[in-house]
Design an enzyme around this catalytic site. Sequence first.
Site, PDB file in Angstrom:
ATOM      1  N   ASN A  99       0.859  -1.182   0.000  1.00 38.48           N
ATOM      2  CA  ASN A  99       0.000   0.000   0.000  1.00 38.48           C
ATOM      3  C   ASN A  99       0.900   1.239   0.000  1.00 38.48           C
ATOM      4  OD1 ASN A  99      -1.875   2.010   0.450  1.00 38.48           O
ATOM      5  ND2 ASN A  99      -2.269   1.442   2.587  1.00 38.48           N
ATOM      6  N   LYS A 111       0.090   4.275  -0.218  1.00 37.71           N
ATOM      7  CA  LYS A 111      -0.568   5.444   0.407  1.00 37.71           C
ATOM      8  C   LYS A 111      -0.377   6.688  -0.476  1.00 37.71           C
ATOM      9  CE  LYS A 111       0.283   3.355   4.882  1.00 37.71           C
ATOM     10  NZ  LYS A 111       0.056   3.454   6.298  1.00 37.71           N
ATOM     11  N   HIS A 133      -9.620   1.100   4.903  1.00 42.02           N
ATOM     12  CA  HIS A 133      -8.335   1.259   5.595  1.00 42.02           C
ATOM     13  C   HIS A 133      -8.546   2.199   6.788  1.00 42.02           C
ATOM     14  CE1 HIS A 133      -4.199   2.347   6.461  1.00 42.02           C
ATOM     15  NE2 HIS A 133      -3.835   1.290   5.764  1.00 42.02           N
ATOM     16  N   GLU A 140      -6.884   4.522   7.976  1.00 39.97           N
ATOM     17  CA  GLU A 140      -6.599   5.943   7.739  1.00 39.97           C
ATOM     18  C   GLU A 140      -7.795   6.622   7.081  1.00 39.97           C
ATOM     19  OE1 GLU A 140      -2.894   5.381   5.692  1.00 39.97           O
ATOM     20  OE2 GLU A 140      -1.930   4.816   7.570  1.00 39.97           O
ATOM     21  N   GLU A 156      -5.556  -5.245  10.722  1.00 37.75           N
ATOM     22  CA  GLU A 156      -4.561  -4.203  10.947  1.00 37.75           C
ATOM     23  C   GLU A 156      -4.838  -3.504  12.276  1.00 37.75           C
ATOM     24  OE1 GLU A 156      -2.552  -2.964   7.099  1.00 37.75           O
ATOM     25  OE2 GLU A 156      -4.264  -1.645   7.327  1.00 37.75           O
ATOM     26  N   GLY A 185       2.166   2.140  10.842  1.00 39.12           N
ATOM     27  CA  GLY A 185       3.067   3.274  10.673  1.00 39.12           C
ATOM     28  C   GLY A 185       3.768   3.691  11.960  1.00 39.12           C
ATOM     29  N   SER A 187       3.264  -2.174  10.313  1.00 37.81           N
ATOM     30  CA  SER A 187       4.717  -2.054  10.475  1.00 37.81           C
ATOM     31  C   SER A 187       5.480  -3.342  10.146  1.00 37.81           C
ATOM     32  CB  SER A 187       5.064  -1.591  11.901  1.00 37.81           C
ATOM     33  OG  SER A 187       4.512  -0.310  12.142  1.00 37.81           O
TER      34      SER A 187
HETATM   35  C1  PEP Z   1      -0.847  -0.062   5.887  1.00 33.38           C
HETATM   36  O1  PEP Z   1      -0.679   0.854   5.115  1.00 33.38           O
HETATM   37  O2  PEP Z   1      -1.885  -0.709   5.839  1.00 33.38           O
HETATM   38  C2  PEP Z   1       0.208  -0.362   6.860  1.00 33.38           C
HETATM   39  C3  PEP Z   1       0.093  -1.446   7.578  1.00 33.38           C
HETATM   40  O3  PEP Z   1       1.241   0.522   6.958  1.00 33.38           O
HETATM   41  P1  PEP Z   1       2.661   0.245   7.691  1.00 33.38           P
HETATM   42  O4  PEP Z   1       3.198  -1.041   7.145  1.00 33.38           O
HETATM   43  O5  PEP Z   1       3.508   1.432   7.309  1.00 33.38           O
HETATM   44  O6  PEP Z   1       2.391   0.161   9.142  1.00 33.38           O
END
Ligand code: PEP
Length: 265
Positions: A18, A20, A109, A111, A181, A187, A227
């Site tokens: 992803n 982003k 997601h 975010e 998640e 992040g 992460s």
């Molecule tokens: C994500 O974008 O869904 C994500 C898990 O980001 P990161 O790996 O940076 O934590």
Amino acid sequence: MSPAAVSDPGRTVLVSGNWKMNENHFEALRLVQELAAMLRVSGVPDGREVSIHPPFTSLRTVQTAVETDKVPVALGAQSCHHEMRGAFTGEVSAEMLAKLNVAYVIAGHSERRMHCGETDALVRAKVDAILVQGMRPIVCVGEVLEQRQSGQAEPHVRRQVLDALSGRSAETIGSVVIAYEPIWAIGTGETASVEDAEQMCAVIRDEVAKLAGPGAAASVRIQYGGSVTPESAGGLLDADNIDGLLVGGASLDAERFVSIVRATR
Ligand code: PEP
């Protein structure tokens, strides 16, 4: 939990990047070319599939590069609007994505739930739109830290799964991807332990079993995201109920992402 909720050992693991709101048009082209060069040498391991999710502005460019160079990755998008067309300035429909050969679309997601006010009802409508267009949704679910600390993580995640998927056929439910998640791990550099990730992915599979039966529970793919690094990927992928990874930050570096795609314990 239902003893029937077990993952199909022959299922294909899905590793998704992803991007982003990163990588302008030129940077996206460079990143996909780097991925192409590395995957040409190392390949994607048997039983694994890769999707990359650039911003909308780079989808056409990345699609052309992937198809011209036969890069072994599927094209993904990060979101879509729930209506097919109309007066929705600034939005992109599922139909528009399908015409670009997008295979996977992320829905809900955290975010977008947090910053764009996406509710469970809206996520469900997006899942409808994605499925109608013949693409596969990657439905994101997960709890905030306070919910985990107060013992509310499991009921919250079960409800998110139900809200997005109930009322659909077992075949449809078995074809989707669910990404667990934990929001506190996205992040932040803080990965959930393999045990915690596996436990919640087992809960999700159990919820799918209750909703659509053991066949759907075996074939639904459940990713972990939060992460993920080349160092943590192998252990996570080795867990019984983790069928893939949703990778944010580490997917912006071709070498790190390919290490995750190839990770073994
Ligand atoms: C994500 O974008 O869904 C994500 C898990 O980001 P990161 O790996 O940076 O934590």
